[in-house]
Design an enzyme around this catalytic site. Structure first.
Site, PDB file in Angstrom:
ATOM      1  CB  SER A   1      34.748  38.633  37.900  1.00 21.69           C
ATOM      2  OG  SER A   1      33.732  39.225  37.146  1.00 21.69           O
TER       3      SER A   1
ATOM      4  CE  LYS B   1      26.038  36.918  26.550  1.00 27.07           C
ATOM      5  NZ  LYS B   1      26.724  37.174  25.258  1.00 27.07           N
TER       6      LYS B   1
ATOM      7  CG  ASP C   1      35.362  35.958  30.483  1.00 25.99           C
ATOM      8  OD1 ASP C   1      34.137  36.178  30.462  1.00 25.99           O
ATOM      9  OD2 ASP C   1      36.084  36.224  31.459  1.00 25.99           O
TER      10      ASP C   1
ATOM     11  CG  HIS D   1      33.522  35.363  33.827  1.00 23.79           C
ATOM     12  ND1 HIS D   1      34.488  36.316  33.583  1.00 23.79           N
ATOM     13  CD2 HIS D   1      32.925  35.744  34.991  1.00 23.79           C
ATOM     14  CE1 HIS D   1      34.466  37.230  34.538  1.00 23.79           C
ATOM     15  NE2 HIS D   1      33.537  36.902  35.416  1.00 23.79           N
TER      16      HIS D   1
ATOM     17  CG  LEU E   1      50.502  25.165  41.940  1.00 15.07           C
ATOM     18  CD1 LEU E   1      50.634  23.677  41.655  1.00 15.07           C
ATOM     19  CD2 LEU E   1      50.630  25.462  43.417  1.00 15.07           C
TER      20      LEU E   1
END
Length: 263
Positions: free
Chosen positions: A84, A162, A213, A241, A256
């Protein structure tokens, strides 16, 4: 869960208003795969003792990450992961320590370019996001009138609908208890020069798209990828999100894979 070919150092950088706690499900899984993992609190976040009132700039806010990067030996390279708003913290660290980073991973993160002031990506986001999308989030002035600083406090409805719409009720409750006020530092970032092509622009970048998201929508994530360019794109389906909480094993698997490719 596959294990990477060699142990790497993965540094996890949380998003705005969050803290190192947001990686609590992901960190032990990565460590169980044989890696060293650093999840840090940025300034005035998580259990960091500073208050937002003490922070005026993105550099102030990013100081804990910059201290971690400065302490990394010259012979070591890390996988730097930002979520973010943490993409801006990544960019600052990438600009200052490009030779200590094997790859930067932007998980549904803001990703600046090397052309505009660092505030540009945030301004584009705010311009493209209707005000009602922020629900009960509060933006308030702090500091002196001359400084014109703005804080951001994520509201309970924004958290539920959200950020964490696919998370468990327990994780939603945890977030509501632990989130702290933060800032987008737009006042500071609008006055700064673009991140350099020699520093920030020289580091390999992977973007992780989160398909469900509702905070940084997929169309904006894709706009950043197409406008700025990355070395690789990964996608997590059915992820909100906060994918490190709602889909920790999926995020782990992707990290990974990235470590295998770039570290």
């Amino acid at each position: 869960m596959s294990v990477t070919k060699q142990s790497v150092h993965i540094v996890l950088v949380h998003g705005g208003c969050h803290g190192a706690w947001s990686w609590y499900k992901l960190k032990p899984v990565l460590e169980a795969s044989g890696h060293r993992v650093t999840a840090l609190d940025l300034a005035a976040s998580g259990i960091d003792r500073r208050s937002l009132q003490e922070l005026k700039t993105l550099a102030d806010y990013t100081q804990p990450l910059l201290e971690v990067m400065a302490a990394i030996p010259p012979t070591e390279k890390v996988v730097l992961v930002g979520h973010s708003f943490g993409g801006l913290n990544l960019a600052l660290a990438m600009d200052m320590f490009p030779h200590k980073i094997s790859v930067a991973v932007f998980v549904a993160a803001f990703m600046p370019d090397s052309t505009h002031p660092p505030s540009y990506v945030l301004e584009q986001y705010l311009e493209r996001t209707p005000a009602e999308n922020f629900l009960d989030t509060e933006f308030l002035l702090y500091g002196s009138a001359e400084e014109n600083l703005t804080s951001m406090q994520l509201g309970p409805n924004f958290i539920s609908f959200k950020l964490h719409q696919l998370s468990s009720p327990q994780d939603v409750a945890l977030a509501k208890m632990l989130l702290r006020p933060s800032s987008l530092f737009l006042e500071d970032l609008s006055k700064k020069s673009a991140f350099s092509k020699q520093g920030y622009g020289s580091v390999k970048k992977v973007y992780v798209v989160l398909m469900e998201d509702k905070a940084i929508p997929v169309n904006f994530q894709r706009w950043q990828i197409e406008t700025i360019g990355v070395d690789e794109v990964k996608v997590i389906e059915n992820a909100d999100h906060m994918a490190m909480i709602s889909k920790p094993l999926h995020v782990c698997q992707i990290l990974l894979e990235i470590a295998n490719t770039y570290a």
